[in-house]
Design a protein around this motif. Structure first.
Motif, PDB file in Angstrom:
ATOM      1  N   GLN A 195      -4.120  -0.599   9.232  1.00 21.59           N
ATOM      2  CA  GLN A 195      -3.218  -1.370   8.372  1.00 21.59           C
ATOM      3  C   GLN A 195      -2.110  -0.468   7.842  1.00 21.59           C
ATOM      4  O   GLN A 195      -0.933  -0.858   7.828  1.00 21.59           O
ATOM      5  CB  GLN A 195      -4.018  -1.983   7.212  1.00 21.59           C
ATOM      6  N   LEU A 196      -2.453   0.743   7.425  1.00 21.89           N
ATOM      7  CA  LEU A 196      -1.457   1.694   6.940  1.00 21.89           C
ATOM      8  C   LEU A 196      -0.489   2.057   8.060  1.00 21.89           C
ATOM      9  O   LEU A 196       0.728   2.105   7.851  1.00 21.89           O
ATOM     10  CB  LEU A 196      -2.137   2.950   6.379  1.00 21.89           C
ATOM     11  N   GLU A 197      -1.018   2.281   9.257  1.00 20.88           N
ATOM     12  CA  GLU A 197      -0.150   2.589  10.396  1.00 20.88           C
ATOM     13  C   GLU A 197       0.820   1.437  10.657  1.00 20.88           C
ATOM     14  O   GLU A 197       2.004   1.658  10.924  1.00 20.88           O
ATOM     15  CB  GLU A 197      -0.988   2.872  11.640  1.00 20.88           C
ATOM     16  N   ASN A 198       0.334   0.186  10.550  1.00 17.87           N
ATOM     17  CA  ASN A 198       1.205  -0.977  10.726  1.00 17.87           C
ATOM     18  C   ASN A 198       2.292  -1.031   9.662  1.00 17.87           C
ATOM     19  O   ASN A 198       3.440  -1.375   9.951  1.00 17.87           O
ATOM     20  CB  ASN A 198       0.390  -2.267  10.726  1.00 17.87           C
ATOM     21  N   GLU A 199       1.940  -0.687   8.425  1.00 17.24           N
ATOM     22  CA  GLU A 199       2.929  -0.671   7.353  1.00 17.24           C
ATOM     23  C   GLU A 199       3.990   0.398   7.604  1.00 17.24           C
ATOM     24  O   GLU A 199       5.174   0.176   7.361  1.00 17.24           O
ATOM     25  CB  GLU A 199       2.253  -0.438   6.001  1.00 17.24           C
ATOM     26  N   ILE A 200       3.562   1.544   8.099  1.00 24.29           N
ATOM     27  CA  ILE A 200       4.518   2.607   8.431  1.00 24.29           C
ATOM     28  C   ILE A 200       5.426   2.126   9.559  1.00 24.29           C
ATOM     29  O   ILE A 200       6.648   2.315   9.512  1.00 24.29           O
ATOM     30  CB  ILE A 200       3.777   3.909   8.809  1.00 24.29           C
ATOM     31  N   GLU A 256       6.262  -0.898  10.237  1.00 28.42           N
ATOM     32  CA  GLU A 256       7.213  -1.877   9.692  1.00 28.42           C
ATOM     33  C   GLU A 256       8.408  -1.183   9.039  1.00 28.42           C
ATOM     34  O   GLU A 256       9.522  -1.686   9.081  1.00 28.42           O
ATOM     35  CB  GLU A 256       6.525  -2.774   8.659  1.00 28.42           C
ATOM     36  N   LYS A 257       8.153  -0.024   8.441  1.00 33.57           N
ATOM     37  CA  LYS A 257       9.216   0.706   7.734  1.00 33.57           C
ATOM     38  C   LYS A 257      10.102   1.510   8.684  1.00 33.57           C
ATOM     39  O   LYS A 257      11.310   1.537   8.525  1.00 33.57           O
ATOM     40  CB  LYS A 257       8.625   1.662   6.690  1.00 33.57           C
ATOM     41  N   MET A 301       0.826  -1.187   0.000  1.00 31.47           N
ATOM     42  CA  MET A 301       0.000   0.000   0.000  1.00 31.47           C
ATOM     43  C   MET A 301       0.876   1.258   0.000  1.00 31.47           C
ATOM     44  O   MET A 301       0.568   2.223  -0.655  1.00 31.47           O
ATOM     45  CB  MET A 301      -0.913  -0.015   1.228  1.00 31.47           C
ATOM     46  N   ILE A 302       1.955   1.270   0.772  1.00 28.59           N
ATOM     47  CA  ILE A 302       2.786   2.473   0.890  1.00 28.59           C
ATOM     48  C   ILE A 302       3.456   2.786  -0.440  1.00 28.59           C
ATOM     49  O   ILE A 302       3.779   1.908  -1.211  1.00 28.59           O
ATOM     50  CB  ILE A 302       3.827   2.300   2.011  1.00 28.59           C
TER      51      ILE A 302
END
Length: 150
Positions: free
Chosen positions: A123-128, A130-131, A1-2
């Motif tokens: 989900q977006l917060e989790n992806e951020i 992870e990064k 997504m990111i």
């Protein structure tokens, strides 16, 4: 997504001040969040409409309360509320013992959309995280919650 339509390269970000960095990141995550919703839903909901929905989720405020507590013009708020009602996401009702006031609340569909969007944002917060790391995300959230006295 990111990474959807990156606004600015990392080297360009290095030269920005705090205000512009916040703006760039806000615009980026809003764009990604909006795309995630629109990719999975038939109902288009603008960022301003999401903003209003967030203010009324699980509440029944008056329209005048929303107007005073949302940083959008009164005329625009009325337009967005009409749009939300036309999409079946909110219902507008008379306030008891007050002929002028109307209150607004999310419909079952509105709550369902709001909750699905909250899951997409999580989900977006989790992806951020992870990064950049969970600790950094938590620090950033704590900093943004502080009283900046400005």
């Amino acid at each position: 997504m990111i990474g959807v339509n990156r606004l600015t390269s990392n080297s360009e970000l290095q030269n920005l001040d705090l205000i512009d960095l916040l703006s760039e990141r806000h615009t980026l995550v809003r764009r990604i969040s909006e795309k995630a919703w629109n990719d999975q839903s038939e109902i288009y909901i603008s960022n301003s409409e999401w903003y209003i929905m967030a203010r009324i989720y699980k509440k029944r405020p008056t329209i005048s309360y929303v107007t005073k507590n949302v940083d959008i013009s009164r005329q625009a708020i009325h337009k967005f509320i009409k749009n939300l009602a036309a999409k079946g996401l909110v219902k507008i009702q008379n306030v008891e013992n007050n002929k002028k006031e109307k209150c607004i609340q999310l419909t079952a569909l509105g709550e369902e959309c709001y909750e699905k969007n909250a899951a997409l944002k999580a989900q977006l917060e989790n992806e951020i995280a992870e990064k950049i790391g969970v600790k950094q995300v938590n620090i950033l959230k704590d900093i943004l919650k502080l009283d900046w006295r400005i």
